[in-house]
Design an enzyme around this catalytic site. Sequence first.
Site, PDB file in Angstrom:
ATOM      1  CG  ASP A  13     115.278 -38.113 100.208  1.00  0.00           C
ATOM      2  OD1 ASP A  13     116.337 -38.697 100.488  1.00  0.00           O
ATOM      3  OD2 ASP A  13     114.972 -37.012 100.711  1.00  0.00           O
ATOM      4  CG  ASP A  51     113.651 -37.073 104.454  1.00  0.00           C
ATOM      5  OD1 ASP A  51     114.634 -36.350 104.676  1.00  0.00           O
ATOM      6  OD2 ASP A  51     112.471 -36.690 104.638  1.00  0.00           O
ATOM      7  CG  HIS A  53     112.523 -36.981 109.233  1.00  0.00           C
ATOM      8  ND1 HIS A  53     113.698 -36.276 109.097  1.00  0.00           N
ATOM      9  CD2 HIS A  53     111.777 -36.667 108.127  1.00  0.00           C
ATOM     10  CE1 HIS A  53     113.658 -35.568 107.980  1.00  0.00           C
ATOM     11  NE2 HIS A  53     112.510 -35.797 107.362  1.00  0.00           N
ATOM     12  CG  HIS A  57     112.484 -34.483 112.267  1.00  0.00           C
ATOM     13  ND1 HIS A  57     112.406 -33.771 111.079  1.00  0.00           N
ATOM     14  CD2 HIS A  57     113.789 -34.490 112.624  1.00  0.00           C
ATOM     15  CE1 HIS A  57     113.629 -33.384 110.746  1.00  0.00           C
ATOM     16  NE2 HIS A  57     114.483 -33.807 111.649  1.00  0.00           N
ATOM     17  CG  HIS A  86     108.057 -36.706 105.770  1.00  0.00           C
ATOM     18  ND1 HIS A  86     107.876 -35.510 106.445  1.00  0.00           N
ATOM     19  CD2 HIS A  86     109.332 -36.680 105.312  1.00  0.00           C
ATOM     20  CE1 HIS A  86     108.990 -34.803 106.385  1.00  0.00           C
ATOM     21  NE2 HIS A  86     109.900 -35.492 105.713  1.00  0.00           N
ATOM     22  CE  LYS A 111     118.096 -36.335 102.148  1.00  0.00           C
ATOM     23  NZ  LYS A 111     116.809 -35.823 102.638  1.00  0.00           N
ATOM     24  CB  CYS A 156     115.732 -33.820  99.127  1.00  0.00           C
ATOM     25  SG  CYS A 156     115.069 -33.597 100.808  1.00  0.00           S
TER      26      CYS A 156
HETATM   27  C1  VGL Z   1     111.850 -33.803 101.282  1.00  0.00           C
HETATM   28  C2  VGL Z   1     110.381 -32.386 102.310  1.00  0.00           C
HETATM   29  C3  VGL Z   1     110.666 -32.943 103.534  1.00  0.00           C
HETATM   30  C4  VGL Z   1     112.477 -34.278 100.009  1.00  0.00           C
HETATM   31  C5  VGL Z   1     112.161 -34.363 102.500  1.00  0.00           C
HETATM   32  O1  VGL Z   1     112.962 -35.433  99.959  1.00  0.00           O
HETATM   33  O2  VGL Z   1     112.482 -33.489  99.037  1.00  0.00           O
HETATM   34  N1  VGL Z   1     110.961 -32.811 101.194  1.00  0.00           N
HETATM   35  N2  VGL Z   1     111.564 -33.928 103.609  1.00  0.00           N
HETATM   36 ZN    ZN Z   2     111.870 -34.951 105.459  1.00  0.00          ZN
END
Ligand code: VGL
Ligand code: ZN
Length: 210
Positions: A13, A51, A53, A57, A86, A111, A156
Site C-alpha cells: 500500500d 488498497d 475501495h 466502502h 481513502h 484488496k 496492513c
Molecule cells: C490501511 C487503514 C485502512 C493500511 C488501509 O494500508 O494500513 N490502513 N486501510
Molecule cells: Zn483501506
Amino acid sequence: MTLTDNDALLIIDLQNDFCPGGRLAVAGGDEIVPLVNTLAGRFQHVLLTQDWHPEQHISFASSHAGAAPFQTIAAPYGGQALWPDHCVQGSEGAALHAALNAPQTELVLRKGFRQEIDSYSAFLENDHQTHTGLAGYLRERGLTRLFLVGLAYDFCVRFSAIDGKELGFETLVIEDATRAVGLPGSVDATHAALASAGVPRIASRMILTP
Ligand code: VGL
Ligand code: ZN
C-alpha cells in the site's frame, strides 16, 4: 542475508492517500520510498498491493450515519475501524506514490474492493475467510519467503505478515522500510503480535550489506 529465487519483496500500500497530503496520511509515509526502491533492486521477485475501495466502502466513516473516523463499529464479521475516505478505486489517492520505482514488479494485488468487507491483509479479508488469491499465487510460483515493507506498519503490514506466516510462508518485516498510523497502542500491539506469530522484524541493512 543471502536472497534466493524463492524470496519475494512484498510492498504494501505505498499509495498517495497514505502519504503526507493524502486522505489517511501516515507520518513519514513518503520517506520510505527511496529505501523501498533500493530494496526492490535486490530482489528477483517484487510484488505489491494497493488498497482499492469502492465509494461508500464499509471502512469509511462517511458511510455510517453519525460515525467519525478512528471509531470502531460492529461489522457482521467483527470489529471494523472506520477511516476517512481513502484509496477510492481509480482516484489519484489510490495511485502508487509517483517516486516508487520498482518496474520489475510481477504482481499488483488489489484488496478491499468488496463493498461490505475491508481487507487489511494481502491474504485474507477482514472476515478472515475470504481469500485474496495471494497464497495460491505464491505457492504456484514457488515463492516461499516474504519480506514485507510499506504502509502501514500497524495495519496492513501487520495483518499481511501474520496471515502470510500462518499460511505457511516464512515472513519477515523490514521495519525501517515501514511507517505506522500510530493509533493509541497500535505500534506496541503490532510488535507483540508479530513476535508471537514468529515474524521477525529486521533492519534493511541486513539485506543491503553484503
Ligand atoms: C490501511 C487503514 C485502512 C493500511 C488501509 O494500508 O494500513 N490502513 N486501510
Ligand atoms: Zn483501506
